[in-house]
Design a protein around this motif. Sequence first.
Motif, PDB file in Angstrom:
ATOM      1  N   ALA A 188       0.743   5.221  13.221  1.00 37.32           N
ATOM      2  CA  ALA A 188       2.140   5.056  13.379  1.00 37.32           C
ATOM      3  C   ALA A 188       2.919   6.456  12.750  1.00 37.32           C
ATOM      4  CB  ALA A 188       2.820   3.949  12.656  1.00 37.32           C
ATOM      5  N   VAL A 189       2.324   7.034  11.613  1.00 35.83           N
ATOM      6  CA  VAL A 189       3.044   8.203  10.962  1.00 35.83           C
ATOM      7  C   VAL A 189       3.039   9.391  12.029  1.00 35.83           C
ATOM      8  CG1 VAL A 189       2.514   9.829   9.310  1.00 35.83           C
ATOM      9  CG2 VAL A 189       2.682   7.360   8.802  1.00 35.83           C
ATOM     10  N   GLU A 190       1.851   9.257  12.732  1.00 34.53           N
ATOM     11  CA  GLU A 190       1.455  10.569  13.547  1.00 34.53           C
ATOM     12  C   GLU A 190       2.187  10.303  14.817  1.00 34.53           C
ATOM     13  OE1 GLU A 190      -2.935  10.556  14.317  1.00 34.53           O
ATOM     14  OE2 GLU A 190      -3.068  11.389  12.235  1.00 34.53           O
ATOM     15  N   GLU A 191       2.711   9.042  15.399  1.00 31.19           N
ATOM     16  CA  GLU A 191       3.476   8.813  16.495  1.00 31.19           C
ATOM     17  C   GLU A 191       4.711   9.318  16.194  1.00 31.19           C
ATOM     18  OE1 GLU A 191       2.381   7.463  19.436  1.00 31.19           O
ATOM     19  OE2 GLU A 191       4.591   7.564  20.014  1.00 31.19           O
ATOM     20  N   ALA A 192       5.405   9.199  14.682  1.00 30.06           N
ATOM     21  CA  ALA A 192       6.527   9.715  14.556  1.00 30.06           C
ATOM     22  C   ALA A 192       6.507  11.321  14.264  1.00 30.06           C
ATOM     23  CB  ALA A 192       7.011   9.091  13.249  1.00 30.06           C
ATOM     24  N   GLY A 193       5.264  12.042  14.503  1.00 27.41           N
ATOM     25  CA  GLY A 193       5.376  13.187  14.614  1.00 27.41           C
ATOM     26  C   GLY A 193       4.830  13.997  12.955  1.00 27.41           C
ATOM     27  N   TYR A 194       4.513  12.996  12.206  1.00 25.46           N
ATOM     28  CA  TYR A 194       3.983  13.568  10.893  1.00 25.46           C
ATOM     29  C   TYR A 194       2.599  13.366  10.331  1.00 25.46           C
ATOM     30  CZ  TYR A 194       9.059  14.006  10.975  1.00 25.46           C
ATOM     31  OH  TYR A 194      10.147  14.488  11.307  1.00 25.46           O
ATOM     32  N   ALA A 195       2.121  13.373   9.381  1.00 24.45           N
ATOM     33  CA  ALA A 195       0.768  13.455   9.110  1.00 24.45           C
ATOM     34  C   ALA A 195       0.526  12.786   7.713  1.00 24.45           C
ATOM     35  CB  ALA A 195      -0.031  14.710   9.192  1.00 24.45           C
ATOM     36  N   LEU A 196      -0.440  11.710   7.484  1.00 22.33           N
ATOM     37  CA  LEU A 196      -0.812  11.623   6.030  1.00 22.33           C
ATOM     38  C   LEU A 196      -1.535  12.805   5.390  1.00 22.33           C
ATOM     39  CD1 LEU A 196      -2.406   7.776   6.397  1.00 22.33           C
ATOM     40  CD2 LEU A 196       0.077   8.584   5.853  1.00 22.33           C
ATOM     41  N   GLN A 197      -1.135  12.733   3.949  1.00 19.32           N
ATOM     42  CA  GLN A 197      -2.111  13.588   3.480  1.00 19.32           C
ATOM     43  C   GLN A 197      -3.260  13.385   3.251  1.00 19.32           C
ATOM     44  OE1 GLN A 197      -1.001  14.324  -1.133  1.00 19.32           O
ATOM     45  NE2 GLN A 197       0.010  16.028  -0.168  1.00 19.32           N
ATOM     46  N   ALA A 236       0.764  -1.170  -0.050  1.00 17.03           N
ATOM     47  CA  ALA A 236      -0.038   0.024   0.007  1.00 17.03           C
ATOM     48  C   ALA A 236       0.955   1.053  -0.191  1.00 17.03           C
ATOM     49  CB  ALA A 236      -0.819  -0.088   1.115  1.00 17.03           C
ATOM     50  N   THR A 237       0.268   2.184  -0.700  1.00 19.03           N
ATOM     51  CA  THR A 237       1.277   3.422  -0.619  1.00 19.03           C
ATOM     52  C   THR A 237       0.408   4.684   0.074  1.00 19.03           C
ATOM     53  OG1 THR A 237       1.995   2.807  -2.810  1.00 19.03           O
ATOM     54  CG2 THR A 237       2.258   5.234  -2.202  1.00 19.03           C
ATOM     55  N   TYR A 238       1.248   5.608   0.647  1.00 23.98           N
ATOM     56  CA  TYR A 238       0.570   6.629   1.549  1.00 23.98           C
ATOM     57  C   TYR A 238       1.539   7.941   0.974  1.00 23.98           C
ATOM     58  CZ  TYR A 238      -1.250   2.605   4.034  1.00 23.98           C
ATOM     59  OH  TYR A 238      -1.884   1.562   4.216  1.00 23.98           O
ATOM     60  N   THR A 239       0.743   8.927   1.222  1.00 20.98           N
ATOM     61  CA  THR A 239       1.882  10.146   1.212  1.00 20.98           C
ATOM     62  C   THR A 239       1.780  10.936   2.620  1.00 20.98           C
ATOM     63  OG1 THR A 239       1.186  10.561  -1.112  1.00 20.98           O
ATOM     64  CG2 THR A 239       2.044  12.640   0.069  1.00 20.98           C
ATOM     65  N   VAL A 240       3.083  11.087   3.106  1.00 19.57           N
ATOM     66  CA  VAL A 240       3.202  11.889   4.459  1.00 19.57           C
ATOM     67  C   VAL A 240       3.806  13.230   4.040  1.00 19.57           C
ATOM     68  CG1 VAL A 240       4.631  11.580   6.614  1.00 19.57           C
ATOM     69  CG2 VAL A 240       3.598   9.578   5.496  1.00 19.57           C
ATOM     70  N   THR A 241       3.032  14.135   4.911  1.00 21.99           N
ATOM     71  CA  THR A 241       3.591  15.504   4.829  1.00 21.99           C
ATOM     72  C   THR A 241       4.627  15.920   6.039  1.00 21.99           C
ATOM     73  OG1 THR A 241       1.643  16.066   6.076  1.00 21.99           O
ATOM     74  CG2 THR A 241       1.396  16.217   3.580  1.00 21.99           C
ATOM     75  N   GLY A 242       5.156  16.631   5.711  1.00 25.24           N
ATOM     76  CA  GLY A 242       6.078  17.159   7.023  1.00 25.24           C
ATOM     77  C   GLY A 242       7.513  16.816   7.055  1.00 25.24           C
ATOM     78  N   MET A 243       7.726  15.706   6.412  1.00 33.81           N
ATOM     79  CA  MET A 243       9.073  15.058   6.456  1.00 33.81           C
ATOM     80  C   MET A 243      10.145  16.307   5.662  1.00 33.81           C
ATOM     81  SD  MET A 243       8.766  11.146   5.938  1.00 33.81           S
ATOM     82  CE  MET A 243       8.088  11.274   4.165  1.00 33.81           C
ATOM     83  N   THR A 244      11.298  16.464   6.073  1.00 38.09           N
ATOM     84  CA  THR A 244      12.127  17.412   5.486  1.00 38.09           C
ATOM     85  C   THR A 244      13.433  16.695   5.519  1.00 38.09           C
ATOM     86  OG1 THR A 244      12.541  18.369   7.733  1.00 38.09           O
ATOM     87  CG2 THR A 244      10.894  19.392   6.326  1.00 38.09           C
ATOM     88  N   CYS A 245      13.785  15.699   6.276  1.00 39.41           N
ATOM     89  CA  CYS A 245      15.424  15.379   5.973  1.00 39.41           C
ATOM     90  C   CYS A 245      15.272  13.880   6.179  1.00 39.41           C
ATOM     91  CB  CYS A 245      16.278  16.131   6.850  1.00 39.41           C
ATOM     92  SG  CYS A 245      16.170  15.688   8.608  1.00 39.41           S
ATOM     93  N   GLY A 246      16.711  13.242   6.255  1.00 35.63           N
ATOM     94  CA  GLY A 246      16.815  11.766   6.418  1.00 35.63           C
ATOM     95  C   GLY A 246      16.375  11.465   7.719  1.00 35.63           C
TER      96      GLY A 246
END
Lengths: 68, 68
Positions: free
Chosen positions: B58-67, B4-14
């Motif tokens: 899980a994405v939110e736990e990491a501090g980001y959001a799904l588009q 499955a593919t998702y788009t995550v917003t807010g990631m800026t670096c490695g």
Amino acid sequence: MSTATYTVTGMTCGHCVASVTEEVEQVAGVTAVAVDLPTGRVTVTSEAPVDDALIKGAVEEAGYALQA
Amino acid sequence: MSTATYTVTGMTCGHCVASVTEEVEQVAGVTAVAVDLPTGRVTVTSEAPVDDALIKGAVEEAGYALQA
């Protein structure tokens, strides 16, 4: 006590700030490191003045660069 | 096997990529996570289809959001 300010390029998020802080804190004599992410400004407090080359090395160790 | 593919917003670096990967890998059944930083595209491979809500969490736990 001594305070010096540097500008670091390439930091984009809180993880980057944490990496730079962690490395610079490990430089001998450094007692505090404050990073302002939007400007890249890094303020280093130390017991006595620290060789800029050591700060540069720590920043590069973290994966970033001092502004030329 | 399921992908499955998702788009995550807010990631800026490695570091951001590593955080998201680490959290999503912990979702039960997930066997592989691939993140493309420029697009925010996250591809999740699992033994069987995984509830999207678990990936979102899980994405939110990491501090980001799904588009949205």
